[in-house]
Motif scaffolding. Structure first.
Motif, PDB file in Angstrom:
ATOM      1  N   GLU A 154     -10.355   1.222   1.124  1.00  0.00           N
ATOM      2  CA  GLU A 154     -10.384   0.652   2.471  1.00  0.00           C
ATOM      3  C   GLU A 154      -9.012   0.282   3.034  1.00  0.00           C
ATOM      4  OE1 GLU A 154     -11.413  -2.709  -0.433  1.00  0.00           O
ATOM      5  OE2 GLU A 154     -12.007  -0.615  -0.181  1.00  0.00           O
ATOM      6  N   ASP A 155      -8.072  -0.088   2.174  1.00  0.00           N
ATOM      7  CA  ASP A 155      -6.779  -0.531   2.713  1.00  0.00           C
ATOM      8  C   ASP A 155      -5.561  -0.089   1.906  1.00  0.00           C
ATOM      9  OD1 ASP A 155      -7.117  -2.160   0.504  1.00  0.00           O
ATOM     10  OD2 ASP A 155      -7.226  -4.035   1.643  1.00  0.00           O
ATOM     11  N   GLY A 188       0.776  -1.231   0.000  1.00  0.00           N
ATOM     12  CA  GLY A 188       0.000   0.000   0.000  1.00  0.00           C
ATOM     13  C   GLY A 188       0.807   1.281   0.000  1.00  0.00           C
TER      14      GLY A 188
END
Length: 66
Positions: free
Chosen positions: A29-30, A12
């Motif tokens: 979300e991530d 990420g």
């Protein structure tokens, strides 16, 4: 050029999105990478290669044979 991403390896960091926003995005979300264009246009090739090269998790691979 055929681009592949391994979402299980992605950490990420988001460098790919900064370098090649036409090819990569991140899940809200991530932050895990999503592939917008598995066969980018020729003008995106250099940025896509750079994104793969700087990926800290080596989650992006490029296949030039396809």
């Amino acid at each position: 050029m055929k681009v592949h991403v391994d979402q299980d390896r992605c950490c990420g960091a988001g460098q790919c999105v900064l370098i090649a926003p036409e090819v990569f995005d991140q899940r809200d979300e991530d932050g895990i990478v999503t592939l917008l264009d598995p066969s980018p246009a020729a003008q995106e090739h250099a940025a896509t290669r750079e994104a793969a090269a700087v990926c800290p998790a080596a989650a992006i691979t490029i296949d030039d044979d396809e």
